[in-house]
Scaffold this motif. Structure first.
Motif, mmCIF file in Angstrom:
data_model
loop_
_atom_site.group_PDB
_atom_site.id
_atom_site.type_symbol
_atom_site.label_atom_id
_atom_site.label_comp_id
_atom_site.label_asym_id
_atom_site.label_seq_id
_atom_site.Cartn_x
_atom_site.Cartn_y
_atom_site.Cartn_z
ATOM 1 N N GLU A 138 -3.714 -0.147 6.780
ATOM 2 C CA GLU A 138 -3.041 0.984 6.136
ATOM 3 C C GLU A 138 -2.332 1.935 7.373
ATOM 4 O OE1 GLU A 138 -5.142 1.735 1.957
ATOM 5 O OE2 GLU A 138 -5.661 2.971 3.468
ATOM 6 N N GLN A 139 -1.217 2.366 7.257
ATOM 7 C CA GLN A 139 -0.712 3.202 8.015
ATOM 8 C C GLN A 139 -1.193 4.559 8.068
ATOM 9 O OE1 GLN A 139 3.755 3.215 7.770
ATOM 10 N NE2 GLN A 139 3.844 4.513 9.723
ATOM 11 N N GLU A 140 -1.328 5.101 7.069
ATOM 12 C CA GLU A 140 -1.894 6.530 6.999
ATOM 13 C C GLU A 140 -3.267 6.688 7.504
ATOM 14 O OE1 GLU A 140 -2.559 9.319 3.074
ATOM 15 O OE2 GLU A 140 -0.417 8.621 3.455
ATOM 16 N N THR A 141 -4.257 5.863 7.432
ATOM 17 C CA THR A 141 -5.601 5.953 7.593
ATOM 18 C C THR A 141 -6.249 4.965 8.758
ATOM 19 O OG1 THR A 141 -6.231 3.950 6.091
ATOM 20 C CG2 THR A 141 -6.124 6.183 5.247
ATOM 21 N N LEU A 187 -7.288 -3.966 6.610
ATOM 22 C CA LEU A 187 -7.276 -4.660 5.286
ATOM 23 C C LEU A 187 -7.534 -6.027 5.574
ATOM 24 C CD1 LEU A 187 -3.979 -2.956 4.333
ATOM 25 C CD2 LEU A 187 -6.053 -2.083 3.550
ATOM 26 N N SER A 228 0.907 -1.147 0.034
ATOM 27 C CA SER A 228 -0.038 -0.163 -0.040
ATOM 28 C C SER A 228 0.926 1.118 0.154
ATOM 29 C CB SER A 228 -0.772 -0.072 1.390
ATOM 30 O OG SER A 228 -1.527 1.396 1.467
ATOM 31 N N GLU A 229 0.747 2.267 -0.902
ATOM 32 C CA GLU A 229 1.465 3.444 -0.842
ATOM 33 C C GLU A 229 1.150 4.125 0.605
ATOM 34 O OE1 GLU A 229 0.159 5.730 -4.243
ATOM 35 O OE2 GLU A 229 0.968 4.455 -5.824
ATOM 36 N N LYS A 230 0.282 4.093 1.234
ATOM 37 C CA LYS A 230 -0.053 4.651 2.502
ATOM 38 C C LYS A 230 0.578 3.915 3.636
ATOM 39 C CE LYS A 230 -4.476 6.211 0.736
ATOM 40 N NZ LYS A 230 -5.908 5.942 1.078
ATOM 41 N N LEU A 270 2.066 0.214 5.739
ATOM 42 C CA LEU A 270 1.327 -1.027 6.084
ATOM 43 C C LEU A 270 1.652 -1.229 7.571
ATOM 44 C CD1 LEU A 270 -0.347 -3.240 5.082
ATOM 45 C CD2 LEU A 270 1.524 -4.747 4.851
#
Length: 96
Positions: A66-69, A73, A39-41, A43
């Protein structure tokens, strides 16, 4: 999959109903762009690691996020990845 960073915290059992100890790991993961987990965001993996009275531990539950949100998953690890996470937690739970 590589574990780039982590935190670990011993969870409290205020009612004393669980046997052994529980530790919460937050693992920051690095995966190849070709991997289905990528994930670009970023993990993260949240792991609850249960340790019995003899010091042996097992992964009770884990969630990939997801790290950002912090969105959970819907993926499962392969068996070799699960074994790697278990070995990592077994080695590092005492550092909390």
């Amino acid at each position: 999959m590589n574990i780039a960073a982590y935190t670990v915290e011993k969870l409290q059992d205020p009612f004393g109903i669980l046997t052994g100890d529980r530790y919460e790991f937050i693992l920051e993961l690095e995966v190849d762009e070709e991997d289905e987990l990528y994930s670009e965001k970023g993990l993260l993996m949240k792991v609850i690691f249960a340790v019995n009275d003899t010091g042996e531990g097992t992964v009770s539950v884990y969630h990939l996020m997801e790290q950002e949100t912090n969105a959970v998953l819907d993926f499962e690890l392969e068996e070799e990845e699960e074994l790697m996470v278990k070995a990592f937690c077994q080695k590092n739970y005492r550092e909390e």
